[in-house]
Design an enzyme around this catalytic site. Structure first.
Site, short mmCIF file in Angstrom:
data_model
loop_
_atom_site.label_atom_id
_atom_site.label_comp_id
_atom_site.label_asym_id
_atom_site.label_seq_id
_atom_site.Cartn_x
_atom_site.Cartn_y
_atom_site.Cartn_z
N LYS A 1 -6.13 -9.77 -5.82
CA LYS A 1 -7.16 -10.01 -4.80
C LYS A 1 -8.36 -9.11 -5.03
O LYS A 1 -8.20 -7.93 -5.36
CB LYS A 1 -6.51 -9.70 -3.43
N LYS B 1 0.82 -1.21 0.00
CA LYS B 1 0.00 0.00 0.00
C LYS B 1 0.85 1.26 0.00
O LYS B 1 0.52 2.24 -0.66
CB LYS B 1 -0.94 0.02 1.21
N LYS C 1 -11.94 -3.84 -1.98
CA LYS C 1 -12.98 -2.81 -1.89
C LYS C 1 -12.56 -1.56 -2.65
O LYS C 1 -13.39 -0.82 -3.14
CB LYS C 1 -13.18 -2.39 -0.43
P1 TYM Z 1 -11.02 -5.67 5.52
O1 TYM Z 1 -12.04 -4.66 5.94
O2 TYM Z 1 -10.13 -5.33 4.39
O3 TYM Z 1 -11.72 -7.03 5.17
C1 TYM Z 1 -12.66 -7.65 6.04
C2 TYM Z 1 -12.48 -9.15 5.97
O4 TYM Z 1 -12.62 -9.61 4.62
C3 TYM Z 1 -11.51 -10.43 4.26
N1 TYM Z 1 -11.24 -10.25 2.83
C4 TYM Z 1 -11.20 -11.25 1.94
N2 TYM Z 1 -11.38 -12.58 2.05
C5 TYM Z 1 -11.29 -13.32 0.93
N3 TYM Z 1 -11.02 -12.81 -0.30
C6 TYM Z 1 -10.82 -11.47 -0.46
N4 TYM Z 1 -10.56 -10.98 -1.67
C7 TYM Z 1 -10.90 -10.64 0.69
N5 TYM Z 1 -10.77 -9.31 0.88
C8 TYM Z 1 -10.96 -9.09 2.21
C9 TYM Z 1 -10.37 -9.92 5.12
O5 TYM Z 1 -9.36 -10.91 5.26
C10 TYM Z 1 -11.07 -9.60 6.42
O6 TYM Z 1 -11.20 -10.76 7.21
N6 TYM Z 1 -7.36 -5.18 8.90
C11 TYM Z 1 -8.67 -5.75 8.66
C12 TYM Z 1 -9.71 -5.30 9.65
C13 TYM Z 1 -9.37 -5.49 11.10
C14 TYM Z 1 -9.39 -6.72 11.81
C15 TYM Z 1 -9.05 -6.39 13.15
C16 TYM Z 1 -9.66 -8.04 11.44
C17 TYM Z 1 -9.01 -4.51 11.98
N7 TYM Z 1 -8.83 -5.06 13.20
C18 TYM Z 1 -8.94 -7.37 14.15
C19 TYM Z 1 -9.57 -9.02 12.46
C20 TYM Z 1 -9.23 -8.68 13.76
C21 TYM Z 1 -9.14 -5.33 7.28
O7 TYM Z 1 -8.73 -4.33 6.75
O8 TYM Z 1 -10.14 -6.10 6.78
#
Ligand code: TYM
Length: 329
Positions: free
Chosen positions: A195, A113, A198
């Site tokens: 991947k 990023k 969003k």
């Molecule tokens: P975020 O908001 O990007 O995504 C939320 C969840 O979706 C999963 N994900 C995917 N799984 C499969 N294929 C994909 N293409 C894909 N894109 C996203 C992510 O793995 C995630 O589980 N840093 C985290 C948010 C966070 C968090 C936490 C998660 C903050 N604190 C504590 C767990 C525990 C994030 O940006 O997820």
């Protein structure tokens, strides 16, 4: 034996897609009877890149509605907004005083990023994984259901917890990542080597969980595939492999079973057509419930407040333990 504690988070940015759904949300909903569950709308993580304040507020509430529509049940799970519990920021500071620069510089998501943002990357983007570790460690979490892309961050939370315990005595529970067998890494439909994300541009990149049947059809039917016909998962053919992974995640079968199901398909078109039907039917109830919940934002706002009130004492106790252990209390 005490019950497992499941914690996970999701950023209220962009539109939530089937990668988020199959990688994370579906697991959260399915596991609700087996653990204490805490789910967090991580708006402080969203602020690591520029956001319009009104849009961020609005998207936070909408994401709460979406998770409730997907089946997060307030009688079984706590749902709250990260910034409503100030202990997240507080613990993040103490943890940042234990993490090393080298360890942080190895975080691949930061590297990707920050390179894309060339010099404009914020300090918060660098310390993002520490805030995520704080999220997890505050609640004595045992399991963190996430997609594959978050695995390294959960490993960091484990490392920080272990190192802290070794230095200051047993304060933290060391959490485990829980990665689903199918759907842990859904790729972009327009480019199956990247991947599904969003923030990616392009109308045929993702299927949003709130997309209409027409939108789902357009995105899936135009998914990039190679010129072959045989429906088999193969790293050299990422397009069809991704479609099989989505099928497997949506129907709850293995990739092998998905391949067997399409053994007599006449080509990729058959797979796409069936996938459209399955996704439309899988997402339909979610879309309908979301429309109902949207009519009553006050109830959802109240529920988020209750969620924060319920988890705050757990977070407070952890931060006090940390401060005491470090000599700050
Ligand atoms: P975020 O908001 O990007 O995504 C939320 C969840 O979706 C999963 N994900 C995917 N799984 C499969 N294929 C994909 N293409 C894909 N894109 C996203 C992510 O793995 C995630 O589980 N840093 C985290 C948010 C966070 C968090 C936490 C998660 C903050 N604190 C504590 C767990 C525990 C994030 O940006 O997820």
């Amino acid at each position: 034996m005490s019950r497992p504690v499941v914690f996970s988070g999701i950023q209220p940015t962009g539109s939530i897609h089937i990668g988020n759904y199959f990688g994370a949300i579906k697991q959260w909903v399915a596991g609700q009877d087996d653990a204490e569950n805490i789910f967090c709308l991580v708006n402080m993580h969203a602020l690591t890149v520029p956001q319009d304040p009104d849009v961020l507020r609005d998207q936070t509430l909408k994401l709460a509605m979406l998770l409730l529509a997907a089946g997060i049940d307030q009688t079984k799970s706590r749902l709250f907004v990260q910034s409503h519990v100030r202990e997240h920021g507080e613990l993040s500071w103490y943890l940042s005083c234990t993490a090393s620069m080298g360890q942080m510089q190895r975080m691949t998501q930061y590297k990707e990023k920050s390179e894309a943002q060339r010099g404009e990357a914020r300090v918060g983007l660098f310390t993002y994984p520490i805030l995520m570790a704080a999220d997890i460690l505050l609640y004595r979490t045992t399991h963190v259901p996430v997609g594959d892309d978050q695995k390294q961050h959960v490993e960091l939370a484990r490392d920080l917890a272990q190192r802290f315990n070794a230095t200051y005595g047993d304060v933290f529970v060391v959490p485990e990542p829980a990665i689903p067998k199918a759907g842990a890494r859904i790729m972009g439909l327009d480019d199956p080597t990247k991947k599904m994300s969003k923030s990616a541009a392009g109308s045929y990149h993702a299927v949003g969980v709130l997309d209409s049947p027409e939108q789902i059809k357009k995105a899936v039917m135009s998914a990039q595939t190679d010129s072959g016909r045989e429906v088999r998962a193969d790293p050299a053919r990422p397009g069809i492999t991704n479609l099989l992974a989505i099928y497997a995640a949506a129907t709850g079968v293995t990739i092998e079973a998905a391949e067997a199901h399409f053994a007599n398909a006449r080509g990729y078109g058959d797979v796409k057509k069936e996938l459209v039907e399955i996704l439309v039917e899988t997402l339909r109830p979610l879309r309908e419930r979301y429309a109902e919940l949207s009519a009553d934002p006050a109830t959802v706002t109240e529920l988020l407040k209750q969620g924060a009130d319920a988890v705050r004492p757990i977070a407070r106790a952890t931060v006090d333990n940390v401060k005491r252990a470090m000599g700050a209390l």
